[in-house]
Motif scaffolding. Structure first.
Motif, PDB file in Angstrom:
ATOM      1  N   LEU A   1     -19.055  71.941  32.481  1.00 22.32           N
ATOM      2  CA  LEU A   1     -19.994  72.929  33.003  1.00 22.32           C
ATOM      3  C   LEU A   1     -21.234  72.955  32.115  1.00 22.32           C
ATOM      4  CD1 LEU A   1     -16.888  74.070  33.273  1.00 22.32           C
ATOM      5  CD2 LEU A   1     -18.002  76.099  34.161  1.00 22.32           C
ATOM      6  N   VAL A   2     -22.388  73.176  32.737  1.00 21.92           N
ATOM      7  CA  VAL A   2     -23.633  73.324  31.993  1.00 21.92           C
ATOM      8  C   VAL A   2     -24.193  74.712  32.276  1.00 21.92           C
ATOM      9  CG1 VAL A   2     -25.897  72.393  31.467  1.00 21.92           C
ATOM     10  CG2 VAL A   2     -24.083  70.861  32.269  1.00 21.92           C
ATOM     11  N   SER A   3     -24.259  75.533  31.234  1.00 25.82           N
ATOM     12  CA  SER A   3     -24.808  76.885  31.353  1.00 25.82           C
ATOM     13  C   SER A   3     -26.290  76.823  31.018  1.00 25.82           C
ATOM     14  CB  SER A   3     -24.082  77.841  30.407  1.00 25.82           C
ATOM     15  OG  SER A   3     -24.406  79.179  30.701  1.00 25.82           O
ATOM     16  N   ILE A   4     -27.102  77.223  31.971  1.00 27.25           N
ATOM     17  CA  ILE A   4     -28.547  76.989  31.914  1.00 27.25           C
ATOM     18  C   ILE A   4     -29.286  78.184  31.315  1.00 27.25           C
ATOM     19  CG2 ILE A   4     -30.585  76.476  33.299  1.00 27.25           C
ATOM     20  CD1 ILE A   4     -28.573  74.182  33.261  1.00 27.25           C
ATOM     21  N   CYS A   5     -30.186  77.894  30.403  1.00 23.17           N
ATOM     22  CA  CYS A   5     -31.006  78.915  29.753  1.00 23.17           C
ATOM     23  C   CYS A   5     -32.203  79.275  30.634  1.00 23.17           C
ATOM     24  CB  CYS A   5     -31.484  78.386  28.406  1.00 23.17           C
ATOM     25  SG  CYS A   5     -32.426  79.557  27.412  1.00 23.17           S
ATOM     26  N   THR A   6     -32.511  80.552  30.723  1.00 28.92           N
ATOM     27  CA  THR A   6     -33.672  81.014  31.491  1.00 28.92           C
ATOM     28  C   THR A   6     -34.692  81.762  30.632  1.00 28.92           C
ATOM     29  OG1 THR A   6     -32.521  83.046  32.127  1.00 28.92           O
ATOM     30  CG2 THR A   6     -32.366  81.165  33.647  1.00 28.92           C
ATOM     31  N   HIS A   7     -34.283  82.162  29.430  1.00 25.56           N
ATOM     32  CA  HIS A   7     -35.163  82.840  28.468  1.00 25.56           C
ATOM     33  C   HIS A   7     -34.917  82.215  27.091  1.00 25.56           C
ATOM     34  CE1 HIS A   7     -34.377  85.923  31.572  1.00 25.56           C
ATOM     35  NE2 HIS A   7     -35.495  86.545  31.204  1.00 25.56           N
ATOM     36  N   VAL A   8     -35.922  81.685  26.457  1.00 26.76           N
ATOM     37  CA  VAL A   8     -35.744  81.198  25.091  1.00 26.76           C
ATOM     38  C   VAL A   8     -35.333  82.347  24.179  1.00 26.76           C
ATOM     39  CG1 VAL A   8     -36.935  80.264  23.070  1.00 26.76           C
ATOM     40  CG2 VAL A   8     -37.245  79.184  25.280  1.00 26.76           C
ATOM     41  N   SER A   9     -35.826  83.543  24.473  1.00 28.82           N
ATOM     42  CA  SER A   9     -35.497  84.707  23.650  1.00 28.82           C
ATOM     43  C   SER A   9     -34.014  85.056  23.709  1.00 28.82           C
ATOM     44  CB  SER A   9     -36.336  85.915  24.091  1.00 28.82           C
ATOM     45  OG  SER A   9     -36.079  86.238  25.444  1.00 28.82           O
TER      46      SER A   9
ATOM     47  N   GLY B   1     -34.612  76.693  27.591  1.00 30.24           N
ATOM     48  CA  GLY B   1     -35.816  76.691  28.403  1.00 30.24           C
ATOM     49  C   GLY B   1     -36.162  78.064  28.946  1.00 30.24           C
ATOM     50  N   VAL B   2     -37.228  78.076  29.722  1.00 26.98           N
ATOM     51  CA  VAL B   2     -37.755  79.317  30.301  1.00 26.98           C
ATOM     52  C   VAL B   2     -37.948  79.123  31.796  1.00 26.98           C
ATOM     53  CG1 VAL B   2     -39.697  80.929  30.322  1.00 26.98           C
ATOM     54  CG2 VAL B   2     -38.908  79.962  28.157  1.00 26.98           C
ATOM     55  N   HIS B   3     -37.271  79.941  32.574  1.00 28.84           N
ATOM     56  CA  HIS B   3     -37.419  79.927  34.028  1.00 28.84           C
ATOM     57  C   HIS B   3     -38.854  80.290  34.395  1.00 28.84           C
ATOM     58  CE1 HIS B   3     -36.765  81.037  38.231  1.00 28.84           C
ATOM     59  NE2 HIS B   3     -35.536  80.553  38.160  1.00 28.84           N
ATOM     60  N   PRO B   4     -39.397  79.695  35.465  1.00 34.11           N
ATOM     61  CA  PRO B   4     -40.771  80.040  35.838  1.00 34.11           C
ATOM     62  C   PRO B   4     -40.991  81.530  36.092  1.00 34.11           C
ATOM     63  CG  PRO B   4     -39.692  78.728  37.557  1.00 34.11           C
ATOM     64  CD  PRO B   4     -38.850  78.639  36.331  1.00 34.11           C
ATOM     65  N   HIS B   5     -39.965  82.245  36.527  1.00 33.05           N
ATOM     66  CA  HIS B   5     -40.105  83.695  36.692  1.00 33.05           C
ATOM     67  C   HIS B   5     -40.485  84.374  35.385  1.00 33.05           C
ATOM     68  CE1 HIS B   5     -38.711  83.391  40.677  1.00 33.05           C
ATOM     69  NE2 HIS B   5     -37.446  83.726  40.536  1.00 33.05           N
ATOM     70  N   ASN B   6     -40.053  83.768  34.262  1.00 36.40           N
ATOM     71  CA  ASN B   6     -40.210  84.414  32.959  1.00 36.40           C
ATOM     72  C   ASN B   6     -41.331  83.815  32.117  1.00 36.40           C
ATOM     73  OD1 ASN B   6     -37.812  85.819  33.709  1.00 36.40           O
ATOM     74  ND2 ASN B   6     -36.608  84.077  32.987  1.00 36.40           N
TER      75      ASN B   6
ATOM     76  N   GLY C   1     -30.060  69.516  27.571  1.00 39.81           N
ATOM     77  CA  GLY C   1     -31.179  69.406  28.491  1.00 39.81           C
ATOM     78  C   GLY C   1     -32.203  70.496  28.264  1.00 39.81           C
ATOM     79  N   LEU C   2     -33.314  70.401  28.975  1.00 41.06           N
ATOM     80  CA  LEU C   2     -34.434  71.339  28.851  1.00 41.06           C
ATOM     81  C   LEU C   2     -34.673  72.048  30.176  1.00 41.06           C
ATOM     82  CD1 LEU C   2     -36.343  68.858  26.730  1.00 41.06           C
ATOM     83  CD2 LEU C   2     -36.323  71.277  26.096  1.00 41.06           C
ATOM     84  N   GLY C   3     -34.699  73.362  30.134  1.00 35.35           N
ATOM     85  CA  GLY C   3     -34.936  74.150  31.332  1.00 35.35           C
ATOM     86  C   GLY C   3     -33.883  75.224  31.489  1.00 35.35           C
ATOM     87  N   GLU C   4     -33.926  75.974  32.620  1.00 33.09           N
ATOM     88  CA  GLU C   4     -34.645  75.453  33.748  1.00 33.09           C
ATOM     89  C   GLU C   4     -36.094  75.866  33.674  1.00 33.09           C
ATOM     90  OE1 GLU C   4     -33.838  77.522  37.729  1.00 33.09           O
ATOM     91  OE2 GLU C   4     -32.163  78.238  36.499  1.00 33.09           O
ATOM     92  N   THR C   5     -36.935  74.993  34.144  1.00 34.66           N
ATOM     93  CA  THR C   5     -38.369  75.186  34.131  1.00 34.66           C
ATOM     94  C   THR C   5     -38.907  74.757  35.489  1.00 34.66           C
ATOM     95  OG1 THR C   5     -40.416  74.569  32.974  1.00 34.66           O
ATOM     96  CG2 THR C   5     -38.742  72.859  33.194  1.00 34.66           C
ATOM     97  N   GLY C   6     -40.197  74.981  35.712  1.00 36.95           N
ATOM     98  CA  GLY C   6     -40.771  74.531  36.977  1.00 36.95           C
ATOM     99  C   GLY C   6     -41.748  75.519  37.567  1.00 36.95           C
ATOM    100  N   LEU C   7     -41.767  75.575  38.896  1.00 39.46           N
ATOM    101  CA  LEU C   7     -42.737  76.393  39.628  1.00 39.46           C
ATOM    102  C   LEU C   7     -42.023  77.155  40.733  1.00 39.46           C
ATOM    103  CD1 LEU C   7     -45.483  73.636  40.155  1.00 39.46           C
ATOM    104  CD2 LEU C   7     -45.361  75.312  38.278  1.00 39.46           C
ATOM    105  N   ASP C   8     -42.311  78.460  40.820  1.00 36.12           N
ATOM    106  CA  ASP C   8     -41.772  79.272  41.906  1.00 36.12           C
ATOM    107  C   ASP C   8     -42.907  80.113  42.481  1.00 36.12           C
ATOM    108  OD1 ASP C   8     -40.502  81.334  43.489  1.00 36.12           O
ATOM    109  OD2 ASP C   8     -38.609  80.759  42.531  1.00 36.12           O
ATOM    110  N   TYR C   9     -43.433  79.646  43.627  1.00 39.96           N
ATOM    111  CA  TYR C   9     -44.525  80.357  44.280  1.00 39.96           C
ATOM    112  C   TYR C   9     -44.017  81.285  45.380  1.00 39.96           C
ATOM    113  CZ  TYR C   9     -47.604  76.873  42.048  1.00 39.96           C
ATOM    114  OH  TYR C   9     -48.276  76.078  41.149  1.00 39.96           O
TER     115      TYR C   9
END
Length: 274
Positions: free
Chosen positions: A33-41, A61-66, A89-97
């Motif tokens: 399993l890979v537990s994904i980071c959404t806030h570096v903090s 990583g930092v989710h685009p929401h954050n 890995g790095l992320g999740e990152t990206g774009l959420d419009y």
């Protein structure tokens, strides 16, 4: 064996029964399993879970929401945090419009910082994209021209244009429970054209539980339901798809170790992927 390539085990949804969630995943054959980071903090909380369980890895990583609330993203800080053996890995990152919880310009800056870190470390980029295909394609092509980097589009829900663009630069495509939804025929049509050796499978737990669990809290054990549907989409046996998706994961996430089937009675009767 299966791999849940994207879940969020640090979220409050799992605070009361995480041991049971991990045990159910293993019993279902989901052994990595890979537990994904959404806030570096909050990275320390994500890492603590990966360190607690042998079969759990994590990302930073930092989710685009954050992108706004987390402040300026320092590529070198990301690189430094990637030194830990459990960070793969790095992320999740990206774009959420679709929601645009953070301004587009800040999302783009954060995304490019993650790309720089991926290029420097060689670790894969875990990309979130929603309602942003033109900008996503443009940024990936421009940045890739500066120097290659590995990656995956997680929870893929776009069309063939984005699929082809990311395949062209060597990316993988990860499929979530959305592919099992009744109204997702367009997505299934797109996935049918993605090469088997470029597909991963994920839950995005606690979100997007696949059929027949839709409406419930998602968890890594439900990876098997999505894998079952994707095997049908690709017109291959479940064993064939499971082995392929597992091999694809370890080819992309090179820091992750394949489970040692010979040393764990839990794995008896399973065949190693590949």
């Amino acid at each position: 064996m299966l791999v849940d390539s994207h879940c969020h085990l640090d979220f409050p949804d799992f605070a009361d029964d995480l041991d049971a969630v991990i045990a159910r995943a293993e019993a279902a054959g989901v052994r990595t399993l890979v537990s994904i980071c959404t806030h570096v903090s909050r990275f320390d909380q994500v890492l603590a879970i990966a360190e607690r369980y042998e079969n759990v890895y994590c990302t930073v990583g930092v989710h685009p929401h954050n992108a706004q609330s987390e402040g300026a993203i320092d590529a070198q800080k990301l690189v430094a945090l990637c030194a830990h053996p459990k960070v793969i890995g790095l992320g999740e990152t990206g774009l959420d419009y679709f929601y645009e919880h953070s301004p587009k310009n800040l999302q783009k800056k954060a995304f490019i910082a993650h790309i720089e870190a991926a290029r420097e470390t060689g670790l894969p980029l875990i990309v979130h994209t929603r309602d942003a295909d033109p900008d996503m394609i443009g940024i990936l092509r421009r940045e890739y021209a500066k120097g290659s980097f590995p990656g995956v589009i997680h929870c893929f829900s776009s069309g063939s244009e984005l699929a082809q663009a990311v395949l062209d630069i060597g990316f993988y495509i990860s499929v979530s429970g959305i592919a099992t939804f009744k109204n997702a025929q367009g997505l299934r049509d797109t996935l049918s054209g993605v090469p088997l050796d470029r597909l991963l499978v994920e839950t995005d737990a606690p979100y997007l539980a696949p059929m027949p669990h839709r409406g419930k809290r998602n968890e890594p054990a439900f990876t098997v339901n999505t894998a079952h549907r994707v095997a049908a989409i690709k017109n291959v046996g479940e064993d064939v798809f499971n082995a392929a998706s597992c091999d694809n994961f370890f080819r992309l996430f090179t820091k992750a170790r394949r489970p040692d089937f010979a040393s764990k009675a839990l794995f008896e009767g399973d065949a190693p992927c590949g």
